[in-house]
Scaffold this active site. Structure first.
Site, PDB file in Angstrom:
ATOM      1  CG  ASP A 481      -1.727   0.915   1.239  1.00  0.00           C
ATOM      2  OD1 ASP A 481      -1.424   2.296   1.638  1.00  0.00           O
ATOM      3  OD2 ASP A 481      -2.838   0.902   0.932  1.00  0.00           O
ATOM      4  CB  ILE A 482       0.822   4.163  -2.169  1.00  0.00           C
ATOM      5  CG1 ILE A 482       1.146   3.455  -3.271  1.00  0.00           C
ATOM      6  CG2 ILE A 482       1.668   5.605  -2.152  1.00  0.00           C
ATOM      7  CD1 ILE A 482       0.620   4.207  -4.722  1.00  0.00           C
ATOM      8  CD  GLU A 524      -4.607   4.228  -0.961  1.00  0.00           C
ATOM      9  OE1 GLU A 524      -4.633   4.496   0.174  1.00  0.00           O
ATOM     10  OE2 GLU A 524      -5.700   4.237  -2.048  1.00  0.00           O
TER      11      GLU A 524
END
Length: 606
Positions: A481-482, A524
């Site tokens: 995950d960003i 994301e």
């Protein structure tokens, strides 16, 4: 290295040729020598004599061979002759393995094979000659678990015999003669390059049939619940068992093996209406009929020949399906000449099946031509590789267009194109349009529109499929995950947010292996499937992804990081439980400092 080929008619020819080889400087200076024998004479005593003669004359040579329909040498096919082709390697190593399955079990042979290739230095290629009606045997080697050499091609052929052979048995031979077995040559060396490619030339057309019943992996009993023989009657009008090969050769079945299309050519229909093949078919396979025209088929052969001609080869073997001989008839000589014109010593055979397996795709082939080129490079020589992807629509061409336009068949000077050729050209054009349209539809259905990697539906499907087909091998998942992605959108705008998603997706894709798959899980979040991978390796790949993303330079922003979770799928849990565990580890990485990989059970070590 160097190759020398001879088509011998009798023992006098053989002795003369072998004496010349023994006295040659190439033989004296060679580090390793391989003699491949392609014998049209399906007689055990003859095979024992000719292979024994080679071993007696050339004591340091490894010998492998098989019986075949016809041998090939110098661009010609030979009746009533045996082909001897000698490959001298000045820097490379060879090892001969052979397994007779009347004496050793398949599992024992497989274990020994895998152990041998692990200890063999700098493995570059594997030649396999087999008895193709024992398909479970051959494919057990081709699809061996833990075969980690993705870039090492496995190539060769299945033994055959001509229709008028006095003894209709299949033989492969090395140190011994085998009616049910495999003979394998391992090639290795730092300076050795092996180029193994194939051309098919047939184009899929029509509906898919699902294999619903099969016997011994090569006898097709039912398609979509209907008798296999009735399908040929319904679609091709072929009802009789007589001349079954000749009446069906233009329309072989095609199916996918990994990412490659392979063909399946029937050899007979029995009294029960079952259809027999010389290559494997499994329940659940999806088959589709295919068609070809001589001109399109030869164009793709010339394409492959042109690609091979660019490699400055020092050795070249061809393994060709008998179906090409039946279909092309006298024009088959054009295909052989395309290769012998640039490499005179080319040798090979027409076989019952061909073998090419690499990058976890392919396997046993029918209706194909497999070309295998060899070259030993100098230590300081720069090697330039180019992709050799030639599909049935010819999307990649190496040949000069004038060559394809000048293809001339044995029946020349026709005032107009025959109706059959015009019809095939029409089918080809309309099939191509439909194929390309379907590719676009498939891409839209399986690909994330922004990042161009798989969408959640497709990556979930791939994970499910991997779980269904696995045996004992491990499967791992990576989820990342960003970090602070909402802040990126709020501060720099959604256009920049989209650019971040695209660059990070491609960076992660470049960090994974060819057998791995990546998809956008949502927003994301990203999911990666790693087949045949234990958690420790998955953790290393995850760290590689994290570091690569953190190292990206952005014009207007500071470095961006990701939080990563890693989990190995357990045998005793549902897939949703695996998703939950990898998600928990991602959450732990994100809530305990971000920009890190969590591959451990949060409560305890696995």
């Amino acid at each position: 290295m160097k190759q020398i080929t001879c088509a011998v008619q009798d023992s006098f020819d053989a002795v003369k040729f072998l004496d010349e080889i023994k006295g040659s400087p190439e033989y004296k200076n060679a580090k390793s020598v391989l003699v491949n024998i392609f014998s049209e004479r399906v007689q055990k005593d003859y095979i024992a004599y000719i292979s024994g003669l080679v071993k007696e004359k050339l004591d340091k040579a490894k010998v492998s061979g098989l019986t075949c329909l016809l041998g090939l040498a110098h661009g010609e096919s030979y009746k009533e002759r045996t082909i001897l082709t000698v490959l001298f390697f000045f820097k490379s190593e060879l090892e001969l393995l052979e397994y007779d399955f009347s004496k050793v079990s398949v599992d024992e042979a497989k274990r020994d094979f895998l152990e041998k290739i692990k200890s063999f230095p700098l493995l570059k290629g594997i030649q396999v000659y087999t008895t193709p009606r024992k398909n479970t045997v051959t494919n057990d080697f081709l699809y061996s678990v833990n075969f980690e050499h993705d870039d090492v091609p496995i190539f060769g052929a299945g033994a055959g015999y001509s229709s008028n052979a006095s003894e209709q048995s299949l033989y492969v031979f090395g140190n011994e003669i085998h009616e049910n077995g495999v003979v394998i040559i391992l090639f290795g060396g730092e300076n050795l390059r092996i180029y193994a490619e194939y051309t098919l030339g047939w184009t899929p057309i029509g509906k898919e049939f699902k294999v619903t019943e099969v016997q011994d992996n090569h006898i097709l009993k039912k398609l979509d619940g209907e008798l296999a023989g009735d399908i040929f009657k319904q679609y091709l009008g072929v009802a009789s068992s007589e001349n079954f090969i000749e009446n069906t050769c233009e329309f072989p079945f095609m199916l996918k093996r990994g990412e490659k299309w392979v063909a399946r050519m029937p050899v007979k229909k029995d009294e029960k209406g079952f259809v027999h093949f010389t290559a494997d078919i499994h329940e659940g396979d999806k088959l589709v009929f295919s068609y070809a025209s001589k001109k399109l088929l030869l164009k793709q052969s010339f394409n492959l020949a042109e690609y091979m001609s660019r490699k400055n080869l020092e050795g070249l073997l061809l393994h060709v399906c008998r179906n090409r001989l039946i279909y092309l008839k006298d024009d088959e000589i054009l295909e052989l000449h395309a290769f012998s014109n640039f490499y005179r010593e080319t040798a090979g055979c027409f076989a019952f099946s061909e073998i090419l397996y690499k990058n976890k795709s392919g396997g046993l082939q029918n209706s194909a031509l497999v070309a295998v080129g060899f070259r030993e490079f100098e230590a300081d020589e720069k090697v330039v590789d180019e992709d050799c992807y030639i599909d049935f629509y010819g999307t990649r061409n190496f040949i000069d267009s004038r060559w394809s336009e000048d293809i001339s068949f044995t029946k020349k000077n026709q005032a107009s194109l025959p109706f059959e050729e015009r019809l095939v050209n029409f089918l080809h054009a309309t099939s191509r349009d439909l194929y390309l349209a379907n590719l676009k539809l498939e891409e839209a259905a399986t690909t994330d529109g922004l990042t161009k990697i798989f969408n959640r539906k497709k990556i979930s499907e791939l994970i499910n499929n991997e779980l269904k087909k696995r045996n004992q091998e491990k499967i791992s998942l990576i989820m990342f995950d960003i970090d602070n992605f909402k802040r990126i959108n709020d501060t720099y705008g959604h256009d920049m947010g989209d650019e971040v998603l695209v660059r990070i997706a491609q960076t992660a894709k470049n960090c994974i292996r060819s057998q791995d798959s990546i998809g956008r899980w949502g927003g994301e979040e990203f999911m990666i499937l790693l087949p045949e991978t234990e958690k420790i390796i998955a953790g290393q790949i995850a760290e590689k992804i994290r570091a690569a993303i953190n190292a990206l330079a952005w014009e207007k922003m500071p470095a961006i990081s990701v939080s990563v979770g890693v989990a190995q799928v357990r045998d005793d849990e549902q897939l949703q439980d695996s998703y939950k565990r990898v998600d928990e580890r991602l959450y732990y990485a994100k809530t305990h400092g971000k920009n890190q990989v969590c591959a451990d059970n949060i409560a305890s070590k696995e």
